[in-house]
Write an enzyme that holds these catalytic residues in place. Structure first.
Site, PDB file in Angstrom:
ATOM      1  CG  HIS A  88      -1.970  -1.049   1.190  1.00 26.02           C
ATOM      2  ND1 HIS A  88      -2.989  -1.082   0.260  1.00 26.02           N
ATOM      3  CD2 HIS A  88      -2.146  -2.132   1.987  1.00 26.02           C
ATOM      4  CE1 HIS A  88      -3.755  -2.138   0.480  1.00 26.02           C
ATOM      5  NE2 HIS A  88      -3.263  -2.799   1.517  1.00 26.02           N
ATOM      6  CD  GLN A 190      -1.901  -8.733   5.723  1.00 21.19           C
ATOM      7  OE1 GLN A 190      -0.780  -8.377   5.398  1.00 21.19           O
ATOM      8  NE2 GLN A 190      -2.925  -7.899   5.784  1.00 21.19           N
ATOM      9  CD  GLU A 192      -4.789  -9.505   3.140  1.00 23.91           C
ATOM     10  OE1 GLU A 192      -5.083  -8.343   3.469  1.00 23.91           O
ATOM     11  OE2 GLU A 192      -3.767  -9.780   2.497  1.00 23.91           O
ATOM     12  CG  ASP A 218      -7.205  -6.256   3.776  1.00 22.34           C
ATOM     13  OD1 ASP A 218      -7.692  -5.785   2.743  1.00 22.34           O
ATOM     14  OD2 ASP A 218      -6.098  -5.914   4.210  1.00 22.34           O
TER      15      ASP A 218
END
Length: 311
Positions: A88, A190, A192, A218
């Site tokens: 991001h 991760q 999510e 998320d």
């Protein structure tokens, strides 16, 4: 690990530069002097992974701006680690390298979140020499196995080999890098999505996966609650991840560990109390935004007071 070579010249003066050719040049003289003795002082600095194995709870922040000055300030402030967010954030490999230089100066370990599950991104990132890597959107064991394979040299994986010329191996000076780096490299997957939550035990159980990274935002989006991360559905998913990982048998090298992105409504202390061992508290953008908004708000309030609008 840091190694400092102290060289004694013929006059017994210390010289902090080590050379391999048996000579050094004295800055104040126009001749070479032969070394008589080289004393090597080695200082061990524990890696993030080693500290987790010791049971430490680590606290850090994320960087999206990729500003070397700001990231160095964060390093000197005492964070246990800094995450450079390529998913991001506004930077790429070149900008990331400058931030890693700054954090190295501040003796602060770096974890990099890659933008996607891609062996090209992983190869470039690991060649920079971070201590950890985060893979986003890992939904099942097969994705986790791919992630680990991207971090391993053949025959155990598919990472491209350039050890004589990359920063991770000190540009080839550390000839043992390829043999030892796996021991200290932290690999986080991760989770999510709802699918990832259902498969969390399989993901965490993959050989080479050191921990599960949890992100409430998320998770909330994956069940249609993007603007409501406090929703009970999100809490239930987080509870399932937490209970599953915490009850799993420890691996030989430690882990799996719980790692997570703390939120304003679910802060670092709450994460720590629930068994998280690696906690990202704030982002540079969010921290600076809050400071700026607060500063302007304070000034405006004081202006109103001066103008008699408050009694």
């Amino acid at each position: 690990m840091e190694t400092i070579n102290h060289t004694l010249n013929n006059n017994g003066n210390g010289n902090s530069h080590g050379y391999t050719n048996g000579h050094h040049y004295h800055q104040n003289r126009d001749f070479y002097e032969t070394e008589q003795e080289v004393t090597t002082v080695t200082t061990e600095r524990k890696s993030i992974k080693s500290r987790l194995q010791d049971g430490d709870c680590l606290y850090g922040m994320s960087f999206l701006s990729f500003c070397p000055t700001m990231v160095e300030i964060a390093g000197w402030s005492g964070y246990d680690f800094v995450i450079l967010d390529l998913e991001h954030g506004f930077g790429g490999i070149s900008e990331g390298l400058r931030c890693i230089h700054a954090l190295t100066a501040a003796n602060t370990p770096v974890i990099v979140r890659v933008p996607e599950l891609s062996h090209v991104w992983v190869k470039k990132v690991l060649d920079l020499g971070p201590q950890g890597i985060i893979f986003p959107l890992v939904d099942g064991p097969e994705s986790a196995k791919k992630a680990v394979s991207y971090c391993r040299y053949p025959p155990n994986g598919v990472r491209g080999v350039a050890t004589p010329i990359v920063r991770a191996s000190r540009f080839g000076i550390d000839e043992s890098y390829a043999k030892k780096y796996e021991k200290d490299l932290l690999i986080l997957c991760q989770v999510e999505t709802a699918e990832g939550v259902e498969n969390v035990e399989g993901i965490a159980g993959v050989d080479g996966v050191d921990g599960i990274m949890v992100g409430p935002l998320d998770l909330s989006a994956s069940v249609g609650c993007m603007h409501d991360p406090r929703n009970e559905k999100v809490k239930e998913m987080m509870n399932k991840i937490e209970s599953t990982v915490l009850r799993m048998k420890r691996k030989e090298g430690g882990g799996p560990y719980l790692a997570g992105f703390a939120m304003p409504f679910d802060g670092p202390d709450q994460f720590r109390s629930r068994g998280y061992k690696l906690i990202r508290g704030v982002t540079d953008v969010g921290l600076f935004k809050n400071a700026c908004v607060g500063d302007v708000s304070k000034f405006n309030m004081n202006t109103k007071k001066m103008n008699g609008q408050y009694y």
